[in-house]
Enzyme design. Structure first.
Site, PDB file in Angstrom:
ATOM      1  N   THR A 144      -0.921  12.273   3.160  1.00 27.22           N
ATOM      2  CA  THR A 144      -1.016  11.879   1.968  1.00 27.22           C
ATOM      3  C   THR A 144       0.566  11.188   1.572  1.00 27.22           C
ATOM      4  O   THR A 144       0.982  10.857   2.571  1.00 27.22           O
ATOM      5  CB  THR A 144       0.471  13.105   1.280  1.00 27.22           C
ATOM      6  OG1 THR A 144      -0.787  14.616   2.204  1.00 27.22           O
ATOM      7  CG2 THR A 144       0.216  13.452   0.106  1.00 27.22           C
ATOM      8  N   GLU A 145      -0.224  10.163   0.464  1.00 26.48           N
ATOM      9  CA  GLU A 145       0.338   9.118   0.112  1.00 26.48           C
ATOM     10  C   GLU A 145       0.622   8.247   1.648  1.00 26.48           C
ATOM     11  O   GLU A 145       1.897   7.862   1.207  1.00 26.48           O
ATOM     12  CB  GLU A 145       1.638   9.485  -0.522  1.00 26.48           C
ATOM     13  CG  GLU A 145       1.602  10.248  -1.901  1.00 26.48           C
ATOM     14  CD  GLU A 145       1.611   9.030  -3.204  1.00 26.48           C
ATOM     15  OE1 GLU A 145       0.999   8.202  -3.260  1.00 26.48           O
ATOM     16  OE2 GLU A 145       1.346  10.689  -4.105  1.00 26.48           O
ATOM     17  N   SER A 146      -0.029   8.036   2.361  1.00 20.05           N
ATOM     18  CA  SER A 146      -0.084   7.526   3.689  1.00 20.05           C
ATOM     19  C   SER A 146       1.045   7.478   3.883  1.00 20.05           C
ATOM     20  O   SER A 146       1.836   6.431   5.164  1.00 20.05           O
ATOM     21  CB  SER A 146      -0.436   5.369   2.887  1.00 20.05           C
ATOM     22  OG  SER A 146      -1.379   5.830   3.066  1.00 20.05           O
ATOM     23  N   PHE A 147       1.616   8.433   4.126  1.00 20.21           N
ATOM     24  CA  PHE A 147       3.029   8.789   5.124  1.00 20.21           C
ATOM     25  C   PHE A 147       3.124   8.792   6.231  1.00 20.21           C
ATOM     26  O   PHE A 147       2.343   9.455   6.611  1.00 20.21           O
ATOM     27  CB  PHE A 147       4.072   9.285   3.677  1.00 20.21           C
ATOM     28  CG  PHE A 147       4.638  11.564   4.152  1.00 20.21           C
ATOM     29  CD1 PHE A 147       4.924  11.134   5.557  1.00 20.21           C
ATOM     30  CD2 PHE A 147       4.037  11.919   3.693  1.00 20.21           C
ATOM     31  CE1 PHE A 147       5.272  12.542   6.110  1.00 20.21           C
ATOM     32  CE2 PHE A 147       3.992  13.539   4.300  1.00 20.21           C
ATOM     33  CZ  PHE A 147       4.575  13.745   5.631  1.00 20.21           C
ATOM     34  N   TRP A 294       3.175   4.298   1.116  1.00 23.14           N
ATOM     35  CA  TRP A 294       2.637   3.038   0.434  1.00 23.14           C
ATOM     36  C   TRP A 294       3.597   3.321  -1.187  1.00 23.14           C
ATOM     37  O   TRP A 294       2.841   3.026  -1.875  1.00 23.14           O
ATOM     38  CB  TRP A 294       0.695   3.407   0.116  1.00 23.14           C
ATOM     39  CG  TRP A 294       0.440   4.258  -0.323  1.00 23.14           C
ATOM     40  CD1 TRP A 294       1.387   5.550  -1.559  1.00 23.14           C
ATOM     41  CD2 TRP A 294      -0.476   4.203  -1.592  1.00 23.14           C
ATOM     42  NE1 TRP A 294      -0.200   5.950  -2.119  1.00 23.14           N
ATOM     43  CE2 TRP A 294      -1.074   5.431  -2.241  1.00 23.14           C
ATOM     44  CE3 TRP A 294      -2.054   3.339  -1.293  1.00 23.14           C
ATOM     45  CZ2 TRP A 294      -2.047   5.857  -2.980  1.00 23.14           C
ATOM     46  CZ3 TRP A 294      -3.078   3.843  -1.935  1.00 23.14           C
ATOM     47  CH2 TRP A 294      -2.769   5.004  -2.224  1.00 23.14           C
TER      48      TRP A 294
END
Lengths: 396, 382
Positions: A144-147, A294
């Site tokens: 999720t969200e590049s975390f 990101w």
């Protein structure tokens, strides 16, 4: 030779409706059917359908064109419910062979911070959905969200992935370029890093008249790409960049349409599926013990967990996991998971510097303030807690 | 700011600490913020004024038919100031005294001084009229015709009109037909330090919601009482402290009793400045559900006292203040919901009060005085 991994993510949250404190315990529904439907239809019309059509045409006209997409389960479920044509268009694109799909968490959640069991469950749900709809088993994972941190890579390896995506942030790269292949520390996974400058050129700056490079044209962008000396460039943007964040009037659709023919003028640039990058030989391994993402200028988790309201809401949600699972009620479990979508926490952000504009952009359709986002969410969570309690009492 | 030589005559019917409502406070603070920059003379009715301002104060002796100037008593004389004759007498005396001296600009606050302003302008001094509220606001939509005419005449004659919010500006455009091009907005400021005082000791009252303001129809108290009923159904221990008084006080007390709220409502009447600060500091949250509120300084004061605030969208403060809840004054259920949320969810009230406090710090008197000087220069130099 520069390999261009052109990628985009498609996501829609299940937005919750306005829920008054006085309604707690009345068993009313939580999700704003009307709002979700109208937004999905609008975005389908402005972005999903026309963009997918262009991409499919590009795949047919340019045999070297490659596109990488990732979808959240909540996006696909909403497509199924509100605009099945979008699914058909995705399947069409898939048929061309130019598409590669990366895995995500099903509910676009912070499940990694909830529990290993929940994280695995949501990724597996997602894999199952990819198999059903597109008959593929993704090898690349994007949280999720590049975390991301070292532990996310380890979890992804456990789930059988070969590569993992995150932000190419200076925070851990320092002077190094995001365009070199690295190994995720302590794993065999390839760490694929987003080139945020070249991504933001399209995602953010494309329609900004104040930008010195404005207007950005396909030939200009192709020339930049050919000048890159790194082995690869990974672009990752919101799919809605095309037609929704930037309206068609800005020329964004034409930009996309002409990009492959402009790229083909340079023999040193090639489009790739992200899995092709796995063949590159890693130059080093990257140790990233803390979380990166990101989002915002901070590129960390503060967009979702930056203030005490967000932390409290997240913890309240998280603390219900055991009870929800104890009920063995699939409907309650699904509701709980929908409420775990990161967007709900994002709306509660009170961050000011620089990013408030982005937060407001995503929030204005739902809430007038982070305080409303929080209180509304908490009212629903109180009601949900009662529903779980009642169910458990009945089970006993 | 040195080197600006502008002589200002400020005309007002009230001046802190001898004051009736917000007007006297506002004029005092304007004067305070400018006292060391400009040459200011303030003309006021005979009030036996004893405040601390580095300005020249001129008191106007004139015939009063009512004994409204027992100034140390905390009653409001603005509401008694209702005769045309009295206003005329005051303005005649005012015009006479002001014209004895030489000024660059006449700055007239609210309608009671507008006739003198107009007269002095005719004699050659440029006029700024300052609208702190309108007759429509003050009377809950039942304006006295002759007062409205006086306001309109003042604004029409004036070189420029100052208001304290865009909200009020819109009203002036809509209700009085004043063109936006001659209206300038100067927001109020706030003395943060005053609200920082700590009050220790046990809070015997328990959790309470605070309201501060005059008891008139425009303040939305009827709505607040009905919202209180909904809140108390969920949280019976909640108290509501209603500070202030006004023509509606008796009917509000009656309504509270009818709604069965007599154990939860505390009507304090008018309180001292010291008591007011304590009321803010000890409150759990502050509400300003006004039907119409030109500015809403009390909301900024509550934010300065580090309290979360709920304000109505129909207020000046709502147009620029971000860290708060904003409600439609008629939406009683939403008002009740937000009160309950602030009482129930401490991360919410913590986050809002911390952020709101920081936001309130932007409203410095320095900014106010810059705004005023800017308008003065515009009038003087064109």
């Amino acid at each position: 030779m520069v390999k261009l991994g052109f990628s985009a993510v498609l996501h829609q949250p299940w937005r919750i409706r306005k829920f008054n404190f006085l309604e707690i315990g009345q068993g009313k529904n939580y999700f704003d059917e009307e709002l979700n439907k109208s937004l999905f239809k609008r975005i389908s019309r402005k972005s999903y359908l026309p963009t997918l059509k262009i991409m499919t045409e590009l795949a047919e006209d340019h045999k070297d064109f490659r596109i990488n997409l990732s979808f959240t389960g909540s996006f696909l479920d909403q497509a199924e419910r509100y605009r099945p044509k979008v699914l058909t268009a995705l399947k069409e694109l898939n048929k061309t062979g130019a598409l590669e799909i990366a895995a995500e968490t099903y509910y676009h959640s912070l499940a990694f911070l909830v529990s290993a069991g929940e994280f695995d469950a949501q990724v597996k749900l997602h894999l199952k959905k990819m198999k059903e709809l597109f008959n593929v088993r993704p090898v690349i994972f994007r949280n999720t969200e590049s975390f991301y941190n070292n532990d996310v890579a380890k979890a992804a390896e456990r789930l059988g992935f070969k590569g993992i995506i995150t932000e190419g942030s200076e925070k851990f790269l320092g002077w190094r370029s995001p365009g070199h292949p690295y190994r995720a520390d302590g794993t065999k996974l390839m760490l694929l890093l987003r080139n945020y400058r070249m991504s933001d050129d399209i995602g953010f700056r494309f329609s900004a008249p104040m930008w010195e490079e404005y207007p950005l044209t396909a030939d200009k962008y192709a020339s930049w790409m050919s000048a890159v000396s790194d082995p690869y460039v990974m672009i990752y943007i919101d799919f809605e960049t095309f037609g929704e964040h930037h309206w068609p009037e800005t020329g964004i659709m034409e930009f996309l349409r002409h990009l492959p023919s402009e790229m083909s003028k340079y023999s040193n640039v090639s489009w790739v599926k992200l899995s092709e990058l796995l063949k590159l030989k890693p130059v080093d391994s990257l140790d990233i013990p803390w979380f990166v993402s990101w989002a915002d200028v901070d590129r960390d988790l503060s967009a979702w967990l930056g203030n005490r309201m967000q932390q409290s809401a997240f913890n309240s949600h998280k603390s219900l996991e055991a009870d929800v699972k104890k009920t063995a009620d699939p409907e309650l479990l699904e509701t709980w998971r929908k409420l775990g979508t990161s967007d709900h926490f994002y709306y509660m952000s009170t961050k000011f510097a620089g990013d408030e504009e982005v937060h407001n952009y995503f929030r204005c359709e739902v809430y007038s303030s982070p305080y409303e986002a929080f209180s509304n969410y908490m009212n629903i969570l109180q009601d949900f807690k009662l529903a779980v309690k009642n169910k458990l009492a009945r089970v006993k | 700011m040195e080197g600006i030589e502008i002589r200002i005559a400020m005309l007002t019917s009230e001046l802190f600490p001898v004051f009736a409502g917000g007007l006297g406070k506002a004029v005092y603070n304007f004067a305070k913020s400018l006292e060391n920059q400009l040459d200011i003379t303030i003309f006021i009715p005979k009030l036996e004024w004893d405040g601390d301002l580095n300005c020249k104060i001129v008191e106007i002796p004139f015939d009063l038919t009512l004994h409204v100037y027992k100034t140390r008593e905390k009653f409001s004389y603005a509401e008694d100031w209702d005769s045309r004759t009295q206003t005329d007498n005051f303005n005649r005396a005012l015009t006479k005294l002001v014209s004895l001296e030489q000024f660059d600009i006449i700055h007239a606050h609210d309608w009671m001084t507008f006739p003198a302003g107009i007269e002095l302008q005719k004699q050659g001094t440029p006029l700024i009229v300052h609208m702190h509220s309108t007759e429509y606001d003050r009377t809950g939509g039942n304006p006295r015709d002759w007062v409205v005419k006086m306001e309109k005449a003042g604004m029409e004659a004036a070189d420029l009109v100052i208001t304290n919010s865009r909200y009020l500006q819109c009203e002036l455009e809509k209700l009085y037909g004043i063109p936006a091009s001659k209206i300038r907005v100067v927001y109020n400021g706030i003395n943060m330090a005053k609200f920082q005082k700590s009050f220790f000791g046990t809070k015997k009252l328990g959790p309470y919601v605070l309201f501060v303001g005059r008891h008139t129809i425009q303040k939305g108290l009827w709505q607040l009482l009905h919202a209180a009923r909904l809140v108390i159904d969920k949280r019976p221990e909640t108290k509501f402290m209603i500070v202030g008084k006004g023509p509606d006080t008796p009917s509000l007390i009656k309504l509270a009793a009818e709604l069965g709220l007599h154990e939860n409502m505390i009507f304090t009447g008018q309180v001292s400045e010291e008591q007011l600060v304590a009321a803010y500091r000890l409150a759990d949250l502050f509400v300003m559900p006004s039907v119409s509120e030109p500015f809403g300084l009390v909301a900024l004061e509550a934010a300065a006292a580090e309290k979360p605030i709920i304000i109505s969208k129909t207020s000046g403060v709502a147009e620029f203040f971000y860290h708060c809840f904003k409600v439609d004054y008629w939406d009683i259920r939403r008002l009740a919901s937000h009160i309950l949320e602030l009482l129930e969810y401490s991360p919410l009230s913590d986050e809002m009060s911390v952020r709101g406090f920081r936001e309130a710090q932007n409203f410095t008197w320095d900014k106010v005085s810059q705004g005023l000087v800017h308008v003065y220069k515009e009038v003087k130099h064109g």
